[in-house]
Design a protein around this motif. Structure first.
Motif, PDB file in Angstrom:
ATOM      1  N   GLY A  70     -10.606   3.577  -4.398  1.00 28.16           N
ATOM      2  CA  GLY A  70     -11.867   3.677  -5.117  1.00 28.16           C
ATOM      3  C   GLY A  70     -12.124   2.466  -5.987  1.00 28.16           C
ATOM      4  O   GLY A  70     -13.207   2.298  -6.515  1.00 28.16           O
ATOM      5  N   GLY A  71     -11.088   1.622  -6.192  1.00 27.00           N
ATOM      6  CA  GLY A  71     -11.288   0.361  -6.879  1.00 27.00           C
ATOM      7  C   GLY A  71     -10.800   0.233  -8.302  1.00 27.00           C
ATOM      8  O   GLY A  71     -10.711  -0.874  -8.819  1.00 27.00           O
ATOM      9  N   MET A  72     -10.501   1.344  -8.994  1.00 28.66           N
ATOM     10  CA  MET A  72     -10.026   1.239 -10.370  1.00 28.66           C
ATOM     11  C   MET A  72      -8.678   0.528 -10.404  1.00 28.66           C
ATOM     12  O   MET A  72      -7.788   0.830  -9.615  1.00 28.66           O
ATOM     13  CB  MET A  72      -9.882   2.624 -10.994  1.00 28.66           C
ATOM     14  N   VAL A  73      -8.529  -0.444 -11.329  1.00 32.25           N
ATOM     15  CA  VAL A  73      -7.278  -1.185 -11.452  1.00 32.25           C
ATOM     16  C   VAL A  73      -6.570  -0.758 -12.732  1.00 32.25           C
ATOM     17  O   VAL A  73      -7.153  -0.785 -13.814  1.00 32.25           O
ATOM     18  CB  VAL A  73      -7.533  -2.713 -11.460  1.00 32.25           C
ATOM     19  N   MET A  74      -5.305  -0.371 -12.579  1.00 28.64           N
ATOM     20  CA  MET A  74      -4.466  -0.032 -13.732  1.00 28.64           C
ATOM     21  C   MET A  74      -3.694  -1.287 -14.114  1.00 28.64           C
ATOM     22  O   MET A  74      -3.165  -1.977 -13.242  1.00 28.64           O
ATOM     23  CB  MET A  74      -3.503   1.093 -13.370  1.00 28.64           C
ATOM     24  N   LYS A  75      -3.608  -1.571 -15.407  1.00 27.08           N
ATOM     25  CA  LYS A  75      -2.922  -2.776 -15.877  1.00 27.08           C
ATOM     26  C   LYS A  75      -1.464  -2.789 -15.451  1.00 27.08           C
ATOM     27  O   LYS A  75      -0.909  -1.768 -15.059  1.00 27.08           O
ATOM     28  CB  LYS A  75      -3.040  -2.892 -17.388  1.00 27.08           C
ATOM     29  N   LYS A 116       0.873  -1.175   0.000  1.00 26.89           N
ATOM     30  CA  LYS A 116       0.000   0.000   0.000  1.00 26.89           C
ATOM     31  C   LYS A 116       0.911   1.226   0.000  1.00 26.89           C
ATOM     32  O   LYS A 116       1.796   1.356   0.854  1.00 26.89           O
ATOM     33  CB  LYS A 116      -0.916   0.036   1.215  1.00 26.89           C
ATOM     34  N   VAL A 117       0.688   2.107  -0.966  1.00 27.49           N
ATOM     35  CA  VAL A 117       1.508   3.311  -1.115  1.00 27.49           C
ATOM     36  C   VAL A 117       0.610   4.518  -0.897  1.00 27.49           C
ATOM     37  O   VAL A 117      -0.422   4.661  -1.547  1.00 27.49           O
ATOM     38  CB  VAL A 117       2.167   3.362  -2.510  1.00 27.49           C
ATOM     39  N   THR A 118       1.030   5.377   0.028  1.00 31.41           N
ATOM     40  CA  THR A 118       0.235   6.550   0.382  1.00 31.41           C
ATOM     41  C   THR A 118       1.092   7.809   0.275  1.00 31.41           C
ATOM     42  O   THR A 118       2.081   7.945   0.987  1.00 31.41           O
ATOM     43  CB  THR A 118      -0.302   6.430   1.824  1.00 31.41           C
ATOM     44  N   PRO A 119       0.718   8.724  -0.628  1.00 30.01           N
ATOM     45  CA  PRO A 119       1.402  10.021  -0.653  1.00 30.01           C
ATOM     46  C   PRO A 119       0.977  10.823   0.586  1.00 30.01           C
ATOM     47  O   PRO A 119      -0.209  10.856   0.919  1.00 30.01           O
ATOM     48  CB  PRO A 119       0.878  10.683  -1.929  1.00 30.01           C
ATOM     49  N   THR A 120       1.923  11.440   1.254  1.00 30.22           N
ATOM     50  CA  THR A 120       1.588  12.208   2.463  1.00 30.22           C
ATOM     51  C   THR A 120       0.912  13.526   2.129  1.00 30.22           C
ATOM     52  O   THR A 120       0.312  14.141   3.004  1.00 30.22           O
ATOM     53  CB  THR A 120       2.838  12.472   3.326  1.00 30.22           C
ATOM     54  N   TRP A 146      -2.732   3.985  -3.332  1.00 26.99           N
ATOM     55  CA  TRP A 146      -2.927   2.845  -4.215  1.00 26.99           C
ATOM     56  C   TRP A 146      -2.261   1.624  -3.610  1.00 26.99           C
ATOM     57  O   TRP A 146      -1.453   1.723  -2.701  1.00 26.99           O
ATOM     58  CB  TRP A 146      -2.387   3.111  -5.620  1.00 26.99           C
ATOM     59  N   GLU A 147      -2.630   0.481  -4.141  1.00 25.59           N
ATOM     60  CA  GLU A 147      -1.986  -0.773  -3.799  1.00 25.59           C
ATOM     61  C   GLU A 147      -1.352  -1.296  -5.081  1.00 25.59           C
ATOM     62  O   GLU A 147      -1.924  -1.156  -6.158  1.00 25.59           O
ATOM     63  CB  GLU A 147      -2.998  -1.792  -3.275  1.00 25.59           C
ATOM     64  N   ILE A 148      -0.165  -1.861  -4.960  1.00 27.68           N
ATOM     65  CA  ILE A 148       0.516  -2.428  -6.118  1.00 27.68           C
ATOM     66  C   ILE A 148       0.948  -3.841  -5.773  1.00 27.68           C
ATOM     67  O   ILE A 148       1.478  -4.100  -4.690  1.00 27.68           O
ATOM     68  CB  ILE A 148       1.714  -1.568  -6.587  1.00 27.68           C
ATOM     69  N   CYS A 149       0.691  -4.745  -6.699  1.00 27.24           N
ATOM     70  CA  CYS A 149       1.117  -6.134  -6.562  1.00 27.24           C
ATOM     71  C   CYS A 149       2.536  -6.216  -7.132  1.00 27.24           C
ATOM     72  O   CYS A 149       2.730  -6.067  -8.337  1.00 27.24           O
ATOM     73  CB  CYS A 149       0.165  -7.063  -7.305  1.00 27.24           C
ATOM     74  N   LYS A 151      -1.795  -1.872 -10.448  1.00 23.55           N
ATOM     75  CA  LYS A 151      -2.091  -0.958  -9.341  1.00 23.55           C
ATOM     76  C   LYS A 151      -3.592  -0.870  -9.154  1.00 23.55           C
ATOM     77  O   LYS A 151      -4.334  -0.695 -10.132  1.00 23.55           O
ATOM     78  CB  LYS A 151      -1.566   0.451  -9.635  1.00 23.55           C
ATOM     79  N   LYS A 152      -4.020  -0.967  -7.916  1.00 19.55           N
ATOM     80  CA  LYS A 152      -5.426  -0.775  -7.580  1.00 19.55           C
ATOM     81  C   LYS A 152      -5.521   0.564  -6.859  1.00 19.55           C
ATOM     82  O   LYS A 152      -4.976   0.742  -5.772  1.00 19.55           O
ATOM     83  CB  LYS A 152      -5.941  -1.901  -6.693  1.00 19.55           C
TER      84      LYS A 152
END
Length: 162
Positions: free
Chosen positions: A151-156, A40-44, A50-53, A147-148
């Protein structure tokens, strides 16, 4: 003959260490690679996390979360390590990027950057700070490199060309 064999054995035992040490010292910033799994990556400075696998072998922390195409576009001018901290200065198209990484690529990290550019005749600096936290295994249906967004949108996957 014995002395020549001893010298050869000594060289054979030292050479791999020298090669490994020089490779580690030359390891560029874009090779910062997180542990395999969900991060889980969070900009301060932004509400958009977002979450990245992550697949560790193909992960490029800087390229994936800071500057897209960093490896192809930017040149590292200087870099250095101190314990779990890593700093670098680079030149990118139309900008200078300075970054600071601190943390553990298997658990949690902070990555901050300052991008300096000329905009309308003025020097502008954009500061960004990201916090990454390891979440465990990737969920079913989230491909390595995908990347998810909040809000749920997944980027390829970002790993298409790696």
């Amino acid at each position: 003959m014995l002395m020549q064999r001893s010298a050869t054995l000594l060289l054979m035992s030292i050479l791999p260490w020298c090669i490994a040490t020089s490779a580690l010292a030359a390891e560029p910033a874009q090779r910062l690679q997180r542990a395999t799994g969900l991060w889980k990556v969070t900009p301060t400075t932004s509400p958009f996390s977002w979450e990245i696998c992550v697949d560790q072998e193909r992960d490029r922390l800087i390229d994936d979360d800071l500057w897209s195409d960093f490896e192809q576009e930017c040149t590292i001018a200087s870099q250095g390590r101190d314990g779990d901290s890593y700093v670098f200065q680079s030149s990118c198209p139309g900008a200078k990027l300075a970054g600071h990484f601190k943390g553990d690529l298997a658990k949690a990290y902070t990555l901050s950057s300052d991008t300096t550019m000329e905009l309308n005749g003025k020097t502008e600096v954009q500061h960004l700070e990201l916090e990454g936290v390891f979440q465990g295994a990737c969920p079913a249906g989230l491909a390595p490199g995908a990347k998810k967004m909040r809000g749920g949108m997944v980027m390829k996957t970002l790993y298409t060309h790696r």
